[in-house]
Design an enzyme around this catalytic site. Structure first.
Site, PDB file in Angstrom:
ATOM      1  N   HIS A 164     -47.070  27.929  24.352  1.00 32.15           N
ATOM      2  CA  HIS A 164     -46.455  26.613  24.070  1.00 32.15           C
ATOM      3  C   HIS A 164     -45.183  26.414  24.886  1.00 32.15           C
ATOM      4  O   HIS A 164     -44.292  25.683  24.473  1.00 32.15           O
ATOM      5  CB  HIS A 164     -46.133  26.451  22.583  1.00 32.15           C
ATOM      6  N   LYS A 291     -30.920  20.197  47.285  1.00 36.22           N
ATOM      7  CA  LYS A 291     -32.301  20.253  46.801  1.00 36.22           C
ATOM      8  C   LYS A 291     -33.193  21.175  47.620  1.00 36.22           C
ATOM      9  O   LYS A 291     -33.094  21.254  48.829  1.00 36.22           O
ATOM     10  CB  LYS A 291     -32.934  18.862  46.812  1.00 36.22           C
ATOM     11  N   GLU A 298     -46.528  21.026  44.372  1.00 38.49           N
ATOM     12  CA  GLU A 298     -46.765  19.704  43.760  1.00 38.49           C
ATOM     13  C   GLU A 298     -48.028  19.071  44.329  1.00 38.49           C
ATOM     14  O   GLU A 298     -48.793  18.421  43.615  1.00 38.49           O
ATOM     15  CB  GLU A 298     -45.560  18.793  43.989  1.00 38.49           C
TER      16      GLU A 298
END
Ligand code: ARG
Length: 458
Positions: A164, A291, A298
Site C-alpha cells: 500500500h 531538476k 515516464e
C-alpha cells in the site's frame, strides 16, 4: 524504378477508384515492412508452381533473379516507396508484383496462379512475426541478464519493502531486482510459446477454400522454414489470434516494466531519495536548474498505455467479424508494428536505466518495519499470534506517541504490555535479523537469494 502500376484486380470495373478511397484503402505506407517476407514467399510459391510445370525451370530462374533484385532495390531505396504510394499502389503484395512485371513482363503474372493476397498477407505477417519474436526474446534475455547482475551486486543492500506504499518489511535490493527477473522470465516463456503458434504455413490455401492445383504445400512450408501447415483454409486466411496474443504479451511485458518505472520514479524523488538515475536517461528543466526528470521511465510508463490500446483496438476490430477474409483485417498491421517497436524501445531503455542506476544505501533501523519480528517473538513464547499482533500494535502506538523506535523502549516499557518480553527481545528488533530470518525458498534473506542465484534461474 516504378514505370507502371497495375491493380491485381480490375477486369470487372469500368471506372477508376475515387482518389480519396485509394488513399483510404492503401496499406503500402505501413506494410512495406513485409517486403522481404512477401518476396521470400513468392519465391517459394513459384518454386512449387515450377514442380507443377505451370512455370518452366528457365522462367523460375528468371523470376527468382528478378525477385532478388527487387529485394535489393527496396532495401537500398532504389524504389522509393513514397512514389509508389502516391501512384496509388494498394499494398506490398501489389508493389512486388508490379515491380516483377516491370522487370520480366507477362511471365510475372504466372506466379499468381491459384494464389490470393489473403494467404500472402497471412504468410508474410507470420514470417515477419517469427523474426520479430526472436529479436524481442533476445532483448528480454539481455534485460534479465542485467537484472541478475544488479541482484548480484546488491544481495545484502537493504530496501524498504512497501505494501500500500506504506513501509512494510525490509527486503533487499537483490530481492527487488530478482522479482522483475521472475516476471520477465514468464514474459519470455509467453513469447517463446507464441513462436510455436505462429509457425504454420498458410500458403497454398488460396483466398478461402484452398488450392485447385495440387500445389505442394509441404515444399513451400519447408522452403520458408515453417514447422507445419495450417490445416484449414478458412481459419488460415482470416484469423489473427496470434497477433492478439502478441499484443497481449507485449501489454503484460509493458505492464511489468511500467511498474518498475513507477518504482524508480518514486524512489528517485527527494522525499524517498533511494536511487539516482543516470544522466544517460534523465533530462533537465528549461526553467528550474535543480531538476533531474525521469523522462525515460515516464515514457516507459506512458507508452505502455499505447501498447494496451493496440490490444483493445485489434480485439474490437476482430469481434463479430464474419468468417473469411475481410478488409478490416488490414487494421492488424499498424497495431502489430507499433506495439513491436514500442516494446523493443521499452526493453532497451529499461535496460540502460537499470544498468546505470545508482543505489543510495539507507539506514532503516529506526523504522517500524521490524514490528512483525516482535509479534513472531511473542508467538515463539507461546502467545497466540492474533494476541501477539494486538500487543505489538499497542506497543507500536505507544512508541509512536513517545517518538521512539521499538528498540529504544526499555524492558520495563515492554513488560507493561507483555510479561513474557525479556532482554533477548532486542536481538530480533534489527533489520539484519528481520532480513536473515526470511530464509525460506524465495524469501528475501541474502542466503535464500544466493541459493536462487546459484540455482539455474534461467
Ligand atoms: N493489404 C491487405 C491486408 O493487409 C492484403 C490482403 C488483401 N486481400 C484482399 N482480398 N483485398 O489485409
Amino acid at each position: 524504378m516504378m514505370t507502371q502500376t497495375h491493380k491485381l484486380w480490375g477486369g470487372r470495373f469500368k471506372d477508376d477508384n475515387d482518389q480519396l478511397f485509394v488513399f483510404f484503402n492503401e496499406s503500402l505506407s505501413f506494410d512495406y515492412r513485409l517486403a522481404p517476407y512477401d518476396i521470400q514467399a513468392t519465391k517459394a510459391f513459384s518454386l512449387a508452381l515450377s514442380k507443377l510445370d505451370v512455370i518452366s525451370y528457365k522462367e523460375l530462374t528468371l523470376i527468382h533473379r528478378a525477385l532478388d533484385e527487387i529485394d535489393d532495390e527496396l532495401k537500398s531505396n532504389k524504389v522509393t516507396l513514397q512514389t509508389a504510394i502516391e501512384s496509388g499502389v494498394e499494398d506490398i503484395h501489389t508493389l512486388v508484383e508490379n515491380l516483377l512485371v516491370n522487370k520480366i513482363g507477362d511471365v510475372a503474372y504466372k506466379v499468381n496462379t491459384g494464389r490470393s493476397r489473403n494467404e500472402q498477407v497471412s504468410c508474410a505477417t507470420r514470417l515477419w512475426l517469427k523474426d520479430k519474436l526472436s529479436e524481442i526474446i533476445a532483448l528480454i534475455k539481455a534485460l534479465m541478464c542485467t537484472l541478475k547482475q544488479k541482484a548480484n551486486q546488491h544481495i545484502d543492500d537493504v530496501l524498504m519493502g512497501y505494501t500500500h506504499l506504506q513501509q512494510a518489511q525490509p527486503i533487499t535490493w537483490g530481492h527487488y531486482f530478482l522479482s522483475f527477473y521472475q516476471m520477465l522470465k514468464r514474459d519470455k516463456l509467453r513469447f517463446e510459446e507464441l513462436l510455436s503458434h505462429v509457425d504454420y504455413s498458410p500458403l497454398g490455401l488460396g483466398a478461402i477454400a484452398g488450392n485447385a492445383w495440387q500445389i505442394d504445400r509441404k515444399l513451400i512450408a519447408d522452403t520458408l522454414g515453417f514447422k507445419g501447415l495450417c490445416l484449414n483454409s478458412l481459419d488460415a486466411v482470416s484469423d489473427r489470434d496470434y497477433i492478439v496474443e502478441f499484443l497481449s504479451h507485449t501489454s503484460l511485458l509493458g505492464m511489468h516494466l511500467s511498474r518498475l518505472a513507477e518504482d524508480f520514479i518514486i524512489y528517485s524523488t527527494s522525499e524517498f531519495n533511494l536511487i539516482e538515475m543516470s544522466d544517460l536517461v534523465t533530462t533537465g528543466s528549461s526553467l528550474m536548474p535543480q531538476k533531474k526528470n525521469p523522462d525515460a521511465m515516464e515514457l516507459v510508463r506512458g507508452k505502455t498505455g499505447r501498447v494496451y490500446g493496440n490490444l483493445m483496438a485489434l480485439l474490437t476490430t476482430l469481434k463479430a467479424m464474419p468468417s473469411g477474409y475481410n478488409k478490416d483485417l488490414q487494421e492488424d498491421k499498424e497495431l502489430l508494428f507499433q506495439s513491436a517497436s514500442e516494446i523493443e524501445m521499452i526493453l532497451k531503455v529499461s535496460n540502460i536505466t537499470i544498468e546505470s542506476v545508482l543505489i543510495h544505501p539507507k539506514n532503516h533501523e529506526k523504522s517500524f518495519s521490524v514490528a512483525t519480528e516482535l509479534a513472531d517473538y511473542l508467538a515463539k513464547k507461546n502467545v497466540p499470534f492474533r494476541e501477539a499482533h494486538h500487543i505489538v500494535g499497542e506497543i507500536t502506538a505507544y512508541a509512536i506517541e513517545n517518538n521512539k523506535p521499538l528498540k529504544a523502549l526499555t524492558i520495563e516499557e515492554f513488560k507493561a504490555f507483555s510479561a513474557v518480553i525479556e532482554s533477548d527481545v532486542y536481538a530480533v528488533l534489527t533489520i539484519d535479523f528481520a532480513l536473515n530470518s526470511k530464509k525460506v525458498q524465495g524469501g528475501t534473506a541474502p542466503l535464500a537469494i544466493r541459493e536462487v542465484l546459484a540455482s539455474n534461474v534461467e
